[in-house]
Design a protein around this motif. Structure first.
Motif, PDB file in Angstrom:
ATOM      1  N   GLU A 164      12.350 -39.686 -72.289  1.00 14.15           N
ATOM      2  CA  GLU A 164      13.043 -40.712 -71.519  1.00 14.15           C
ATOM      3  C   GLU A 164      14.007 -40.047 -70.524  1.00 14.15           C
ATOM      4  OE1 GLU A 164      16.014 -39.806 -74.781  1.00 14.15           O
ATOM      5  OE2 GLU A 164      13.849 -39.728 -74.516  1.00 14.15           O
ATOM      6  N   VAL A 165      14.304 -40.773 -69.458  1.00 13.26           N
ATOM      7  CA  VAL A 165      15.266 -40.280 -68.473  1.00 13.26           C
ATOM      8  C   VAL A 165      16.668 -40.549 -69.008  1.00 13.26           C
ATOM      9  CG1 VAL A 165      16.140 -40.494 -66.119  1.00 13.26           C
ATOM     10  CG2 VAL A 165      13.674 -40.648 -66.551  1.00 13.26           C
ATOM     11  N   PHE A 166      17.394 -39.480 -69.316  1.00 12.33           N
ATOM     12  CA  PHE A 166      18.773 -39.592 -69.792  1.00 12.33           C
ATOM     13  C   PHE A 166      19.686 -39.966 -68.626  1.00 12.33           C
ATOM     14  CE2 PHE A 166      22.910 -37.409 -70.366  1.00 12.33           C
ATOM     15  CZ  PHE A 166      23.377 -38.132 -71.460  1.00 12.33           C
ATOM     16  N   THR A 167      19.481 -39.283 -67.490  1.00 10.98           N
ATOM     17  CA  THR A 167      20.239 -39.589 -66.284  1.00 10.98           C
ATOM     18  C   THR A 167      19.461 -39.092 -65.075  1.00 10.98           C
ATOM     19  OG1 THR A 167      22.423 -39.470 -65.212  1.00 10.98           O
ATOM     20  CG2 THR A 167      21.605 -37.444 -66.237  1.00 10.98           C
ATOM     21  N   ASP A 168      19.731 -39.698 -63.945  1.00 12.80           N
ATOM     22  CA  ASP A 168      19.197 -39.197 -62.677  1.00 12.80           C
ATOM     23  C   ASP A 168      20.280 -39.366 -61.616  1.00 12.80           C
ATOM     24  OD1 ASP A 168      19.083 -41.962 -62.307  1.00 12.80           O
ATOM     25  OD2 ASP A 168      16.921 -42.043 -62.089  1.00 12.80           O
ATOM     26  N   PHE A 169      20.288 -38.452 -60.679  1.00  7.33           N
ATOM     27  CA  PHE A 169      21.334 -38.454 -59.660  1.00  7.33           C
ATOM     28  C   PHE A 169      20.952 -37.503 -58.528  1.00  7.33           C
ATOM     29  CE2 PHE A 169      22.228 -35.225 -62.781  1.00  7.33           C
ATOM     30  CZ  PHE A 169      22.631 -34.125 -62.051  1.00  7.33           C
ATOM     31  N   SER A 170      21.635 -37.644 -57.418  1.00  7.91           N
ATOM     32  CA  SER A 170      21.525 -36.705 -56.297  1.00  7.91           C
ATOM     33  C   SER A 170      22.723 -35.780 -56.335  1.00  7.91           C
ATOM     34  CB  SER A 170      21.533 -37.444 -54.950  1.00  7.91           C
ATOM     35  OG  SER A 170      20.327 -38.094 -54.736  1.00  7.91           O
ATOM     36  N   ALA A 171      22.469 -34.501 -56.155  1.00  8.84           N
ATOM     37  CA  ALA A 171      23.559 -33.523 -56.096  1.00  8.84           C
ATOM     38  C   ALA A 171      23.504 -32.836 -54.745  1.00  8.84           C
ATOM     39  CB  ALA A 171      23.440 -32.511 -57.226  1.00  8.84           C
ATOM     40  N   PHE A 172      24.651 -32.816 -54.090  1.00 12.15           N
ATOM     41  CA  PHE A 172      24.792 -32.150 -52.798  1.00 12.15           C
ATOM     42  C   PHE A 172      25.539 -30.851 -53.033  1.00 12.15           C
ATOM     43  CE2 PHE A 172      24.314 -36.614 -52.127  1.00 12.15           C
ATOM     44  CZ  PHE A 172      23.438 -36.702 -51.061  1.00 12.15           C
ATOM     45  N   TYR A 173      24.857 -29.734 -52.784  1.00  7.26           N
ATOM     46  CA  TYR A 173      25.404 -28.402 -53.035  1.00  7.26           C
ATOM     47  C   TYR A 173      25.810 -27.772 -51.709  1.00  7.26           C
ATOM     48  CZ  TYR A 173      23.038 -28.901 -57.535  1.00  7.26           C
ATOM     49  OH  TYR A 173      22.611 -29.347 -58.761  1.00  7.26           O
ATOM     50  N   HIS A 174      27.045 -27.323 -51.635  1.00 12.77           N
ATOM     51  CA  HIS A 174      27.534 -26.561 -50.494  1.00 12.77           C
ATOM     52  C   HIS A 174      27.532 -25.102 -50.924  1.00 12.77           C
ATOM     53  CE1 HIS A 174      29.102 -30.649 -50.063  1.00 12.77           C
ATOM     54  NE2 HIS A 174      29.019 -30.436 -48.765  1.00 12.77           N
ATOM     55  N   LEU A 175      26.731 -24.282 -50.246  1.00 16.60           N
ATOM     56  CA  LEU A 175      26.578 -22.883 -50.618  1.00 16.60           C
ATOM     57  C   LEU A 175      27.075 -21.973 -49.504  1.00 16.60           C
ATOM     58  CD1 LEU A 175      23.742 -24.466 -51.697  1.00 16.60           C
ATOM     59  CD2 LEU A 175      23.539 -22.280 -52.782  1.00 16.60           C
ATOM     60  N   ALA A 176      27.720 -20.897 -49.923  1.00 18.74           N
ATOM     61  CA  ALA A 176      28.184 -19.870 -48.988  1.00 18.74           C
ATOM     62  C   ALA A 176      27.569 -18.539 -49.384  1.00 18.74           C
ATOM     63  CB  ALA A 176      29.710 -19.766 -49.018  1.00 18.74           C
ATOM     64  N   LEU A 177      27.239 -17.739 -48.392  1.00 18.60           N
ATOM     65  CA  LEU A 177      26.744 -16.386 -48.639  1.00 18.60           C
ATOM     66  C   LEU A 177      27.950 -15.493 -48.861  1.00 18.60           C
ATOM     67  CD1 LEU A 177      24.104 -14.778 -48.785  1.00 18.60           C
ATOM     68  CD2 LEU A 177      24.387 -14.269 -46.352  1.00 18.60           C
ATOM     69  N   SER A 178      28.044 -14.932 -50.063  1.00 16.23           N
ATOM     70  CA  SER A 178      29.194 -14.116 -50.445  1.00 16.23           C
ATOM     71  C   SER A 178      28.684 -12.840 -51.104  1.00 16.23           C
ATOM     72  CB  SER A 178      30.091 -14.908 -51.407  1.00 16.23           C
ATOM     73  OG  SER A 178      31.121 -14.111 -51.905  1.00 16.23           O
ATOM     74  N   GLU A 179      29.022 -11.707 -50.525  1.00 13.23           N
ATOM     75  CA  GLU A 179      28.602 -10.408 -51.064  1.00 13.23           C
ATOM     76  C   GLU A 179      27.090 -10.353 -51.277  1.00 13.23           C
ATOM     77  OE1 GLU A 179      30.966  -9.799 -54.569  1.00 13.23           O
ATOM     78  OE2 GLU A 179      32.846  -9.892 -53.441  1.00 13.23           O
ATOM     79  N   GLY A 180      26.355 -10.905 -50.303  1.00 11.71           N
ATOM     80  CA  GLY A 180      24.892 -10.860 -50.347  1.00 11.71           C
ATOM     81  C   GLY A 180      24.249 -11.870 -51.275  1.00 11.71           C
TER      82      GLY A 180
END
Length: 149
Positions: free
Chosen positions: A104-120
């Motif tokens: 069963e689906v326990f939860t569903d959602f949209s996640a917006f990830y902000h990513l930065a390039l740090s030390e490669g």
């Protein structure tokens, strides 16, 4: 898609595969490698500033405890896309389903990830989780696969 975008697509797919593996295994150290501290986690209920290892561990211990009690068995990325904002910034949107012991689906959602390039390395510095109805298709679709070891 340009060569640079293809390079970023591959890097983002690898990043999210590492992220999902660490999340599924509840591996705190590997999870923390995916985040840039300080960072923020936004849900409809609250905003958390994670500025230290101690706060990171506590927040993710709380998340992992809820998932363990719910006996979550799988994490499914329904769709995923990203837009490159600059050479060192990416915005990604992933629609997730967390699947329980009876499929069963326990939860569903949209996640917006902000990513930065740090030390490669790409690292998350902000996550905003919203109702699935808030999902957005960004410029480039990508895939997230998880293979249990």
């Amino acid at each position: 898609m340009s060569y640079i975008s293809l390079m970023h697509k591959s890097a983002i797919e690898q990043f999210f595969q590492r992220y999902l593996t660490a999340f599924h295994q509840q591996n705190m150290s590997d999870m923390q490698q995916c985040y840039q501290l300080p960072c923020t986690l936004h849900t409809p209920d609250k905003v958390v500033l994670i500025a230290s290892d101690k706060v990171f561990k506590q927040e993710f211990l709380d998340i992992f405890t809820v998932l363990s009690h719910a006996e979550i068995k799988r994490f499914v990325a329904l769709k995923a896309s990203f837009s490159q904002l600059s050479e060192t910034l990416i915005l990604a949107c992933v629609d997730w389903q967390f699947i329980g012991p009876q499929a069963e689906v326990f939860t569903d959602f949209s996640a917006f990830y902000h990513l930065a390039l740090s030390e490669g390395q790409w690292r998350i510095f902000n996550v905003v989780s919203q109702d699935l109805s808030q999902s957005i298709d960004l410029k480039h679709a990508f895939n997230i696969f998880y293979n249990k070891v």
